[in-house]
Design an enzyme around this catalytic site. Structure first.
Site, PDB file in Angstrom:
ATOM      1  N   CYS A  40       1.292  -1.796  -0.207  1.00  0.00           N
ATOM      2  CA  CYS A  40       0.217  -0.029  -0.136  1.00  0.00           C
ATOM      3  C   CYS A  40       0.776   1.461   0.030  1.00  0.00           C
ATOM      4  CB  CYS A  40      -0.965  -0.159   1.281  1.00  0.00           C
ATOM      5  SG  CYS A  40       0.289   0.284   2.749  1.00  0.00           S
ATOM      6  N   CYS A  43       3.156   2.207   3.347  1.00  0.00           N
ATOM      7  CA  CYS A  43       4.193   0.706   3.122  1.00  0.00           C
ATOM      8  C   CYS A  43       4.958   1.405   2.350  1.00  0.00           C
ATOM      9  CB  CYS A  43       3.289  -0.147   2.620  1.00  0.00           C
ATOM     10  SG  CYS A  43       2.897  -1.084   4.947  1.00  0.00           S
ATOM     11  N   CYS A  93      -2.523  -4.712   1.429  1.00  0.00           N
ATOM     12  CA  CYS A  93      -1.355  -4.331   1.205  1.00  0.00           C
ATOM     13  C   CYS A  93      -0.752  -5.649   1.772  1.00  0.00           C
ATOM     14  CB  CYS A  93      -1.391  -3.436   2.020  1.00  0.00           C
ATOM     15  SG  CYS A  93       0.715  -3.343   2.177  1.00  0.00           S
ATOM     16  N   CYS A 119       1.277  -4.698   5.532  1.00  0.00           N
ATOM     17  CA  CYS A 119       0.502  -3.489   6.543  1.00  0.00           C
ATOM     18  C   CYS A 119      -0.676  -5.043   7.060  1.00  0.00           C
ATOM     19  CB  CYS A 119       0.497  -2.824   6.980  1.00  0.00           C
ATOM     20  SG  CYS A 119      -0.975  -2.072   5.065  1.00  0.00           S
ATOM     21  N   ASP A 138      -5.532  -4.662  65.089  1.00  0.00           N
ATOM     22  CA  ASP A 138      -6.097  -5.599  65.105  1.00  0.00           C
ATOM     23  C   ASP A 138      -7.562  -5.250  64.714  1.00  0.00           C
ATOM     24  OD1 ASP A 138      -3.702  -7.049  64.907  1.00  0.00           O
ATOM     25  OD2 ASP A 138      -4.106  -7.530  67.131  1.00  0.00           O
TER      26      ASP A 138
HETATM   27 ZN   LIG Z   1       0.996  -1.127   3.729  1.00  0.00          ZN
END
Ligand SMILES: [Zn+2]
Lengths: 178, 525
Positions: free
Chosen positions: B21, B24, B104, B107, B340
């Site tokens: 893509c 990327c 893609c 990714c 206590d």
């Molecule tokens: Zn990508």
């Protein structure tokens, strides 16, 4: 809280511990032991008030935690929360031997299964503690039962009521018990 | 225009052909200009296309890519813009293999289908619905581990090209998917929600993606680098954690990798699926002092053998109104020591602090904090708090600082076997800085190590009630076991009060009168 002049509130032992007993240990007449079980499962081993050592103004010559040539309860050491390294005891494991001035020796037993946490070294220096305060400062040892056995560890022992019954029968049957 | 250089051209071409893509591609060209990633898919695609076709006209070195690959490039472009319908495509070429190559390969759609205003809107709607108070935000992204494998495969694919062209580029210079995702979505989210995005923001918005179809991508690594994958204790969890996969990819040789896994990575049919957006705000802290007026109220829930004893606790009574006000899920309570169940805490009270986890509301002015304190005090007559205030995590440390050196004051009701005399009262009052040795009390010995601790009883005073009862006031070193000091605990605390008075004594009631820790600061009424 209403405060009356005399003590009505239960003692520390009454409040936090359950009393258990083993009578005539190992078939020896009147050699009764008491186990004080705390609600947190810690157990304190003491002489029961009927034990021969505590009768008739007797006195103690010596107390020995060396129960055999190879084993001394004084060597017991625990570390950490889980009490690692403590000697593991079964019901009839001897804790100490007590010699009276009249030459009679008694063996005190564990009475319950568990890990030995501590023994009372104070009674070595002051044997009178054992005679005067057998159920508090004169205790013999502290034992921690296994977590998974904490409910069953007292199964073979007598309750306070059962113990009292045994003691009263003893008085009726034998004119001179111990 | 995109900040691309001549030397990026062959890389871009190769990545386009591989089915990457636009974002990327920018990543592998090591483009650090965030604005480039914020272009819409369509604009980015158009610009990349223009850059590549320009080359073909202007460049002296013609592309050696076969024409068929360029058709695929165009088809990618069409699919890339698929989400927003009706947007004109860069090319009019029809897409024959459209859907298959549209996602893609690197990714798996994370930077394609989710880097847009509509996904940002979905995130922001989740954030708004949770009604958090926040002044900044940070976006965190969790990605499927196989993206690392695909990233490596793609890197090896262009690395060859890169070496031939003798360009200086290393894997570390590639912009990470996470980074590129944040540059787009985080900045849009920050704008939508009107707060800055800050790396160390206490408010984290988390998005995650999964892609079950390609989970098997990692599997070959288990055999190739078995030492990187340890069988997880929790069998539900995959052994292919991001950490383990990163380690394996660092170890594996290129040759071995290329033998086992295609380079560039194979195409996929569907994109990643987004998981539910979650928000988390860092804890906030409050502190104050509490009084406990009940002898049947434990400080914290009391559970024995899995069964609840006593119906409430100090921490729960304090926490309930706070949880509602801060709109938070849970809390952690801490205090300067504890009493206590049968001990009251009077006087100025005991300092406490509370961590409130994932609070949705944090801003309270002094008046509102005062009202909150009032609300807690109205809710039960067993406790009362004061000095309630917002504090920092760091300031909480003051509460535990030097805890052992502090002093505590107590008041105890004592029974004595023998009748108390004037001499006894004088004797006790004259005792100063008495050193005692305490063996771990039998009542806590089941959960604490056996030890002997030295403690100091600074002062004592008595007030006579009747011949067998008196009130004992003590000021002691913190950490002294008072009950055991009184009754002696089978002679395991030495000396003890009974021993000192030469009689048998018992403690019937105990109150903490003051805890001398000067944090948190007092707030005037
Ligand atoms: Zn990508």
């Amino acid at each position: 809280m209403e405060i009356s002049e005399h003590k009505e509130a239960p003692s520390v032992i009454d409040r936090y511990y359950t009393r258990w007993y083993r009578t005539d240990l190992k078939g020896n007449a009147c050699e009764d032991h008491c186990v004080l079980q705390h609600s947190n499962r810690i157990c304190v081993i003491t002489l029961a008030e009927t034990h021969p050592i505590l009768q008739d103004g007797r006195s103690i010559k010596s107390i020995n935690y060396q129960i055999s040539a190879g084993c001394s309860r004084l060597k017991n050491k625990v570390s950490g929360k889980s009490k690692r390294g403590g000697q593991f005891l079964t019901e009839y494991a001897p804790l100490c031997r007590i010699m009276c001035t009249d030459g009679v020796e008694y063996t005190i037993f564990s009475c319950i299964r568990g890990r030995l946490v501590e023994v009372n070294e104070d009674i070595l220096k002051r044997p009178d503690l054992l005679l005067q305060k057998p159920s508090t400062e004169g205790y013999i040892a502290v034992i921690l039962p296994k977590f998974e056995e904490s409910k069953t560890v007292t199964e073979g022992l007598l309750s306070r009521a059962q113990y009292e019954e045994v003691v009263s029968k003893r008085a009726n049957q034998q004119p001179e018990p111990c | 225009m995109l900040p691309l250089k001549e030397k990026d051209r062959p890389i871009i071409q190769k990545l386009l052909d591989a089915g990457c893509c636009g974002r990327c591609i920018l990543r592998f060209c090591c483009i650090g200009t965030q604005s480039a990633y914020r272009l819409s898919n369509e604009d980015l695609w158009k610009d990349l296309h223009a850059f590549v076709s320009n080359t073909e006209v202007a460049s002296q070195t013609p592309s050696d890519d076969p024409p068929s690959k360029r058709i695929k490039l165009d088809s990618d472009g069409k699919a890339d813009g698929g989400e927003t319908e009706g947007v004109p495509m860069v090319t009019a070429e029809p897409t024959a293999d459209g859907t298959e190559s549209s996602v893609c390969v690197v990714c798996l759609g994370v930077l394609q289908d989710f880097c847009n205003p509509s996904f940002t809107k979905k995130i922001s709607e989740v954030v708004k619905s949770e009604e958090y108070q926040f002044e900044s935000l940070v976006l965190s992204v969790s990605l499927p581990a196989q993206l690392l494998v695909r990233e490596h495969s793609c890197w090896l694919h262009i690395k060859k090209e890169v070496r031939e062209k003798s360009m200086c580029l290393d894997k570390e210079d590639v912009i990470q998917v996470k980074e590129a995702f944040k540059w787009t979505v985080q900045s849009m989210l920050s704008e939508t929600l009107g707060v800055p995005a800050v790396m160390k923001s206490p408010f984290e918005v988390a998005v995650g993606f999964i892609h079950p179809d390609t989970d098997a991508d990692c599997h070959f690594l288990a055999e190739a680098c078995s030492d990187c994958f340890h069988t997880s204790k929790n069998k539900e969890r995959s052994v292919f954690t991001r950490m383990a996969v990163v380690k394996a990819l660092e170890k594996i040789t290129d040759k071995k990798f290329l033998n086992e896994y295609p380079s560039p990575p194979a195409g996929v049919k569907t994109a990643c699926v987004a998981q539910e957006t979650t928000c988390l705000h860092l804890s906030t802290y409050v502190a104050g002092r509490y009084n406990k007026f009940s002898r049947t109220l434990p400080q914290t829930p009391w559970v024995i053998d899995g069964e609840r004893r006593m119906e409430s606790s100090v921490e729960e009574l304090i926490a309930a109104p706070l949880l509602t006000a801060f709109k938070c899920e849970s809390f952690n309570f801490s205090s300067s020591g504890r009493e206590d169940v049968d001990v009251r805490t009077l006087g100025n009270g005991r300092p406490f602090a509370m961590e409130l986890l994932n609070p949705h509301r944090l801003k309270f002015n002094k008046m509102e904090v005062r009202q909150l304190q009032e609300e807690i005090n109205q809710s039960s007559d067993k406790i009362r708090i004061r000095d309630l205030q917002l504090v920092t995590r760091e300031a909480m440390g003051h509460m535990k600082e030097g805890e052992e050196d502090k002093t505590k004051s107590y008041s105890a009701l004592i029974w004595s076997q023998k009748a108390i005399t004037e001499e006894d009262i004088e004797f006790i009052g004259n005792i100063k800085d008495l050193e005692i040795a305490q063996k771990t009390p039998l009542r806590v010995l089941h959960r604490r190590p056996l030890a002997v601790r030295q403690r100091v009883i600074h002062t004592m005073s008595t007030s006579h009630l009747n011949p067998h009862h008196f009130t004992l006031q003590l000021r002691t070193q913190a950490g002294t076991y008072i009950k055991e000091f009184v009754h002696g605990d089978f002679g395991r605390t030495k000396p003890n009060l009974g021993e000192l008075m030469k009689t048998e004594v018992d403690i019937l009631e105990l109150d903490v009168e003051s805890v001398d820790v000067d944090w948190p600061p007092a707030i005037p009424e």
